[in-house]
Write a protein that holds these residues in place. Structure first.
Motif, mmCIF file in Angstrom:
data_model
loop_
_atom_site.group_PDB
_atom_site.id
_atom_site.type_symbol
_atom_site.label_atom_id
_atom_site.label_comp_id
_atom_site.label_asym_id
_atom_site.label_seq_id
_atom_site.Cartn_x
_atom_site.Cartn_y
_atom_site.Cartn_z
ATOM 1 N N LEU A 120 0.832 -1.211 0.000
ATOM 2 C CA LEU A 120 0.000 0.000 0.000
ATOM 3 C C LEU A 120 0.866 1.261 0.000
ATOM 4 N N SER A 121 1.959 1.219 0.743
ATOM 5 C CA SER A 121 2.866 2.369 0.780
ATOM 6 C C SER A 121 3.506 2.593 -0.585
ATOM 7 N N GLU A 122 3.910 1.514 -1.211
ATOM 8 C CA GLU A 122 4.536 1.605 -2.538
ATOM 9 C C GLU A 122 3.549 2.145 -3.574
ATOM 10 N N GLN A 123 2.287 1.754 -3.454
ATOM 11 C CA GLN A 123 1.245 2.213 -4.385
ATOM 12 C C GLN A 123 0.815 3.649 -4.101
ATOM 13 N N ARG A 124 1.262 4.192 -2.986
ATOM 14 C CA ARG A 124 0.915 5.560 -2.581
ATOM 15 C C ARG A 124 -0.601 5.788 -2.590
ATOM 16 N N TRP A 126 -2.374 6.557 -0.087
ATOM 17 C CA TRP A 126 -2.635 7.763 0.697
ATOM 18 C C TRP A 126 -1.481 8.745 0.502
ATOM 19 N N GLU A 127 -1.759 10.005 0.663
ATOM 20 C CA GLU A 127 -0.722 11.034 0.538
ATOM 21 C C GLU A 127 0.261 10.985 1.696
ATOM 22 N N ARG A 128 -0.230 10.621 2.881
ATOM 23 C CA ARG A 128 0.625 10.559 4.072
ATOM 24 C C ARG A 128 1.043 9.106 4.329
ATOM 25 N N PRO A 129 2.113 8.909 5.082
ATOM 26 C CA PRO A 129 2.563 7.542 5.374
ATOM 27 C C PRO A 129 1.585 6.796 6.290
ATOM 28 N N ILE A 130 1.561 5.500 6.141
ATOM 29 C CA ILE A 130 0.754 4.629 7.002
ATOM 30 C C ILE A 130 1.418 4.558 8.376
ATOM 31 N N VAL A 131 0.629 4.774 9.429
ATOM 32 C CA VAL A 131 1.152 4.744 10.803
ATOM 33 C C VAL A 131 0.599 3.556 11.601
ATOM 34 N N THR A 132 -0.039 2.623 10.924
ATOM 35 C CA THR A 132 -0.589 1.438 11.585
ATOM 36 C C THR A 132 0.530 0.691 12.291
ATOM 37 N N GLU A 133 0.342 0.436 13.579
ATOM 38 C CA GLU A 133 1.355 -0.338 14.297
ATOM 39 C C GLU A 133 1.097 -1.820 14.084
#
Length: 181
Positions: A120-124, A126-133
Motif C-alpha cells: 500500500l505504501s509503494e502504491q501511494r 494515501w498522501e501521508r505515510p501509514i502509521v498502523t502499528e
C-alpha cells in the motif's frame, strides 16, 4: 468447523462500533467481538480506555475460516474502512485508544501485515505515510455487553447514522462478492 480450521485476527482502527458490523458481514467470519487490546491495564472498562491512559486501543477480535477468507483479505478490508495515516485518531475520535493497529497472532500474520502495508505504501494509496502499528498480540478484553452489536441495536443513534452507516454502505458496495448475506 473445528478449532484447527479457525484463525483469530485482532485489529484496531478507530471506534469498534464501526469495525464490528463490517467484519461480521464477511463470508468466512464466524465471530466478531468488540473489546480492548494493546495496553497494560488488565480487564479495563470502557471508561478507563476512554481516558487514553490504559495503553489499550478499541479493537475487534475476529474468528474466521482461512479456507473461506484469508488474513490478507481481512487486512484489505481493514485498510479500506479506516484511515491508517492518522496517528491516534479516526475522524473526530481522538486519542491513543483510536489508533490503527494490527495485533498479530503468528509470524505469518506479522509477515502478511508488513507485506500489505509495504504494498500500500509503494502504491501511494494515501498522501501521508501509514502509521498502523504491527505488534504482537498479548491480550484481548471483550468490551462490556452494551457495546456488542451496537450498530445493529441502535441504527438511529446519531453516531450510527452519521458515522457508521455511511462506512457500512460504502463497504457493502465495494465488497459485495465477499458478503455473507
Amino acid at each position: 468447523m473445528s478449532e484447527a480450521q479457525r484463525e483469530t485476527a485482532t485489529l484496531a482502527g478507530g471506534c469498534f462500533w464501526c469495525l464490528e458490523p463490517i467484519f461480521k458481514a464477511l463470508r468466512g467470519v464466524e465471530q466478531v467481538t468488540p473489546g480492548y487490546s494493546g495496553g497494560h491495564v488488565p480487564n479495563p472498562t470502557y471508561e478507563q480506555v476512554c481516558t487514553g491512559t490504559t495503553g489499550h486501543a478499541e479493537a475487534v477480535q475476529i474468528v474466521f475460516d482461512p479456507a473461506v477468507i484469508s488474513f490478507r483479505e481481512l487486512l484489505e478490508v481493514f485498510f479500506t474502512i479506516h484511515d491508517p495515516t492518522t496517528l491516534n485518531r479516526q475522524g473526530n475520535d481522538v486519542g491513543p485508544q483510536y489508533r490503527s493497529a494490527i495485533f498479530y497472532h503468528s509470524p505469518e500474520q506479522r509477515a502478511t501485515a508488513e507485506q500489505v502495508i509495504a504494498a500500500l505504501s509503494e502504491q501511494r494509496v494515501w498522501e501521508r505515510p501509514i502509521v498502523t502499528e504491527v505488534t504482537p498480540f498479548t491480550a484481548f478484553y471483550p468490551a462490556e455487553e452494551y457495546h456488542h452489536d451496537y450498530f445493529a441495536r441502535h441504527p438511529d443513534q446519531p453516531y450510527c447514522r452519521v458515522v457508521i452507516a455511511p462506512k457500512v454502505a460504502k463497504f457493502r458496495k465495494q465488497y459485495l462478492e465477499k458478503l455473507a448475506r
